[in-house]
Design a protein around this motif. Structure first.
Motif, mmCIF file in Angstrom:
data_model
loop_
_atom_site.group_PDB
_atom_site.id
_atom_site.type_symbol
_atom_site.label_atom_id
_atom_site.label_comp_id
_atom_site.label_asym_id
_atom_site.label_seq_id
_atom_site.Cartn_x
_atom_site.Cartn_y
_atom_site.Cartn_z
ATOM 1 N N LEU A 88 -7.498 47.690 70.680
ATOM 2 C CA LEU A 88 -6.460 48.040 69.708
ATOM 3 C C LEU A 88 -6.220 49.543 69.679
ATOM 4 N N GLU A 89 -7.289 50.315 69.813
ATOM 5 C CA GLU A 89 -7.150 51.776 69.830
ATOM 6 C C GLU A 89 -6.355 52.231 71.059
ATOM 7 N N LEU A 90 -6.642 51.645 72.202
ATOM 8 C CA LEU A 90 -5.923 52.010 73.419
ATOM 9 C C LEU A 90 -4.455 51.619 73.335
ATOM 10 N N LEU A 91 -4.171 50.479 72.707
ATOM 11 C CA LEU A 91 -2.773 50.061 72.547
ATOM 12 C C LEU A 91 -2.019 50.980 71.606
ATOM 13 N N GLN A 92 -2.706 51.534 70.601
ATOM 14 C CA GLN A 92 -2.063 52.489 69.699
ATOM 15 C C GLN A 92 -1.776 53.815 70.406
ATOM 16 N N ARG A 93 -2.706 54.203 71.274
ATOM 17 C CA ARG A 93 -2.540 55.471 71.974
ATOM 18 C C ARG A 93 -1.486 55.382 73.068
ATOM 19 N N ASP A 94 -1.364 54.190 73.694
ATOM 20 C CA ASP A 94 -0.388 54.022 74.767
ATOM 21 C C ASP A 94 0.109 52.586 74.735
ATOM 22 N N ARG A 95 1.307 52.394 74.199
ATOM 23 C CA ARG A 95 1.853 51.044 74.066
ATOM 24 C C ARG A 95 2.202 50.419 75.416
ATOM 25 N N LEU A 96 2.316 51.233 76.430
ATOM 26 C CA LEU A 96 2.691 50.717 77.748
ATOM 27 C C LEU A 96 1.486 50.518 78.667
ATOM 28 N N ILE A 97 0.293 50.604 78.113
ATOM 29 C CA ILE A 97 -0.890 50.524 78.974
ATOM 30 C C ILE A 97 -1.009 49.185 79.689
ATOM 31 N N LEU A 98 -0.614 48.085 79.024
ATOM 32 C CA LEU A 98 -0.667 46.769 79.684
ATOM 33 C C LEU A 98 0.417 46.630 80.737
ATOM 34 N N ASP A 99 1.547 47.361 80.566
ATOM 35 C CA ASP A 99 2.615 47.305 81.563
ATOM 36 C C ASP A 99 2.262 48.095 82.814
ATOM 37 N N LYS A 100 1.320 49.008 82.703
ATOM 38 C CA LYS A 100 0.939 49.836 83.850
ATOM 39 C C LYS A 100 -0.116 49.162 84.743
ATOM 40 N N ILE A 101 -0.575 47.981 84.326
ATOM 41 C CA ILE A 101 -1.646 47.320 85.085
ATOM 42 C C ILE A 101 -1.180 46.985 86.489
ATOM 43 N N ASP A 102 0.103 46.613 86.641
ATOM 44 C CA ASP A 102 0.605 46.202 87.955
ATOM 45 C C ASP A 102 0.576 47.335 88.976
ATOM 46 N N THR A 103 0.566 48.548 88.525
ATOM 47 C CA THR A 103 0.635 49.691 89.440
ATOM 48 C C THR A 103 -0.733 50.259 89.786
ATOM 49 N N ASN A 104 -1.830 49.692 89.228
ATOM 50 C CA ASN A 104 -3.149 50.254 89.518
ATOM 51 C C ASN A 104 -3.715 49.677 90.812
ATOM 52 N N SER A 105 -4.887 50.144 91.188
ATOM 53 C CA SER A 105 -5.511 49.745 92.458
ATOM 54 C C SER A 105 -6.540 48.639 92.302
ATOM 55 N N PHE A 106 -6.693 48.100 91.104
ATOM 56 C CA PHE A 106 -7.684 47.051 90.887
ATOM 57 C C PHE A 106 -7.156 45.717 91.406
ATOM 58 N N SER A 107 -8.077 44.884 91.964
ATOM 59 C CA SER A 107 -7.664 43.576 92.474
ATOM 60 C C SER A 107 -7.534 42.540 91.362
ATOM 61 N N GLU A 108 -8.157 42.781 90.224
ATOM 62 C CA GLU A 108 -8.104 41.864 89.089
ATOM 63 C C GLU A 108 -7.576 42.600 87.868
ATOM 64 N N SER A 109 -6.894 41.857 87.023
ATOM 65 C CA SER A 109 -6.395 42.438 85.782
ATOM 66 C C SER A 109 -7.480 42.375 84.709
ATOM 67 N N PRO A 110 -7.342 43.166 83.630
ATOM 68 C CA PRO A 110 -8.300 43.052 82.516
ATOM 69 C C PRO A 110 -8.369 41.640 81.951
ATOM 70 N N LEU A 111 -7.249 40.899 82.065
ATOM 71 C CA LEU A 111 -7.245 39.516 81.571
ATOM 72 C C LEU A 111 -8.184 38.651 82.405
ATOM 73 N N HIS A 112 -8.189 38.824 83.717
ATOM 74 C CA HIS A 112 -9.127 38.102 84.563
ATOM 75 C C HIS A 112 -10.567 38.351 84.122
ATOM 76 N N ILE A 113 -10.887 39.603 83.882
ATOM 77 C CA ILE A 113 -12.260 39.970 83.521
ATOM 78 C C ILE A 113 -12.632 39.378 82.170
ATOM 79 N N ALA A 114 -11.734 39.470 81.201
ATOM 80 C CA ALA A 114 -12.022 38.932 79.873
ATOM 81 C C ALA A 114 -12.188 37.413 79.924
#
Length: 474
Positions: free
Chosen positions: A18-44
């Motif tokens: 929740l803190e990260l979402l308050q600091r950056d509302r677009l943080i979940l939209d930036k997941i597609d552009t990162n270098s990780f093979s799995e999303s945070p949703l996969h890990i959770a």
């Protein structure tokens, strides 16, 4: 920021998310552009953080459609594999509510979440997935395997029962994979006797379906490794009307099938063709197969009995050490002995020697039969099969002699003479019967060999056959 998001997913920390979402509302939209093979949703999802998953999906439900770059697993694939507890079943329900079409998503091997749940036997998750998208149960993998194939392949009987009950489709029961294998073929090959009985008694599975090699389920059983379950499986298949491929060919009048070309005569051979020779060959092969199976069962039973008799001789074993000798032994009225040695050997070495010789002969004879049958030697002639049968007679006879020595040891001295006489008569009668059988079969084998030798000599003296012209005007 993105690294902090992945760490929060590992911990399942909602305050951090929740803190990260308050600091950056677009943080979940930036997941597609990162270098990780799995999303945070996969890990959770993998770690079972249900509340964390609910918050992410409420902010960005599109993440439920993301797949990793290696296995092409969606979050629903991961949840279906891990659904071993109420927590994970709830995870499956959450993901289905967001996007039920992900039940149809396929990984690199063409498996959807239903396939994975069936492979692992996740019954509750399987119910939810089929309820959401029943059509996903009919999908096949890149190898042509249906969900029923995967249930049998991974020995998940309860999952198989559930899927069969829900689908209720005879076509699915008889579906074949890339190699033409039905679920009955797979169950027989893996000796899953409970699965076989379920399919034969509770479904309309086709018992005589052929795979790409032209084999039925009964053929698969005959070619598989030997097992104590083979007789029960064969009985179940035969009771359901199962046949071997060669028996199916012989059951159709005038149709010989793949072996037909072996008996197409040339014009020079028309006077020497024996009709329906293939039927005689089929009967011979069936006879040899039944004999091999019977010999394996009998030899196994004799070997088991002989092994137990060798470890437990008549009279038992000494339980203590008594190394007294000379006058001390006489005073104690005991015979010198050691713990674990045979009591019979101490008191009556003659009978013990005979007992051990007979029992060992029976044991070695039965082991020889088992060894010859499992080594894959081509025992396809009656002569070699008669040799094995003679070895069985030796094993049975020596087992009877072992019984004779055992009963003499157990019998009290007062009635020993009478019992000995009865046993001797029985043994003599047994030996006479075995001798007559051996003589009869020996005469039969010798007669067959004589006839073959006579025919061979006759062929050598016979003039060459006439060659007929192939001219149509002939």
């Amino acid at each position: 920021m993105e690294n902090l998001l992945y760490e929060a997913a590992l911990e399942g920390s909602l305050p951090t998310l929740l803190e990260l979402l308050q600091r950056d509302r677009l943080i979940l939209d930036k997941i597609d552009t990162n270098s990780f093979s799995e999303s945070p949703l996969h890990i959770a999802v993998l770690l079972g953080h249900v509340d964390f998953v609910k918050v992410i999906l409420s902010r960005k439900p599109e993440l439920a459609r993301e797949v990793d770059s290696i296995t092409r697993f969606s979050p629903l694939h991961v949840a279906s594999l891990k659904s071993t507890s109420t927590n994970y079943v709830e995870m499956v329900k959450v993901l289905i509510r967001v996007d039920p079409d992900m039940c149809l998503a396929r990984d690199v091997e063409g498996r959807n979440p239903l396939h994975l749940a069936a492979m692992k036997g996740r019954i509750e998750a399987l119910v939810e997935l089929i309820r959401a998208r029943p059509l996903a149960a009919y999908a096949v993998t890149i190898w042509g395997e249906s969900i029923l194939h995967l249930c049998v392949k991974h020995n998940q009987l309860e999952a198989l029962k559930l899927v069969v009950e829900i689908m209720d489709d005879p076509n699915s029961l008889s579906a074949k994979d890339e190699y033409g294998m039905t679920i009955l073929h797979l169950a027989v090959a893996d000796k899953q006797i409970e699965t076989i009985n379920f399919l034969l008694m509770n479904t309309r599975v086709e018992v005589n379906a052929l795979n790409t090699n032209g084999y039925t389920a009964l053929d698969i059983l005959a070619q598989s490794r030997r097992d104590m379950k083979d007789l029960d499986i064969a009985d179940s298949l035969r009771s359901a009307g199962a046949l071997k491929a060669i028996e199916m060919q012989s059951s159709v009048p005038g149709v010989i099938g793949p072996i037909r070309t072996q008996f197409v005569p040339s014009i020079t051979q028309l006077g020497h063709i024996k009709p329906l020779r293939w039927q005689k060959t089929t009967k011979k092969e069936n006879w040899l197969t039944r004999k091999r199976d019977s010999l394996m069962v009998v030899a196994s039973l004799i070997a088991t009995m002989a092994f137990q008799a060798g470890l437990n001789p008549p009279g038992g074993l000494w339980q203590d050490n008594d190394p007294n000798t000379g006058s001390q032994a006489n005073n104690n009225s005991t015979v010198p002995h050691l713990a674990g040695t045979s009591i019979l050997a101490t008191h009556d070495l003659g009978n013990y020697s005979r007992y051990l010789a007979y029992n060992t002969s029976s044991f070695i004879a039965s082991l020889s039969i088992i060894l010859l049958l499992i080594t894959g030697l081509p025992f396809k002639r009656r002569f070699f099969m008669w040799i094995l049968i003679v070895i069985v007679w030796v094993a049975i006879t020596t087992m009877a002699l072992t019984y004779r020595v055992s009963t003499l040891v157990f019998t009290p001295k007062e009635v020993e003479r009478t019992v000995t006489r009865v046993i001797q008569y029985a043994v003599v009668g047994w030996c006479i019967v075995m001798g007559l059988l051996l003589l009869g079969h020996t005469i039969r084998v010798a007669s067959n060999l004589f006839k073959k030798l006579k025919n061979l000599l006759g062929k050598k003296r016979r003039p060459s056959p006439l060659v007929y012209s192939t001219n149509p005007e002939f």
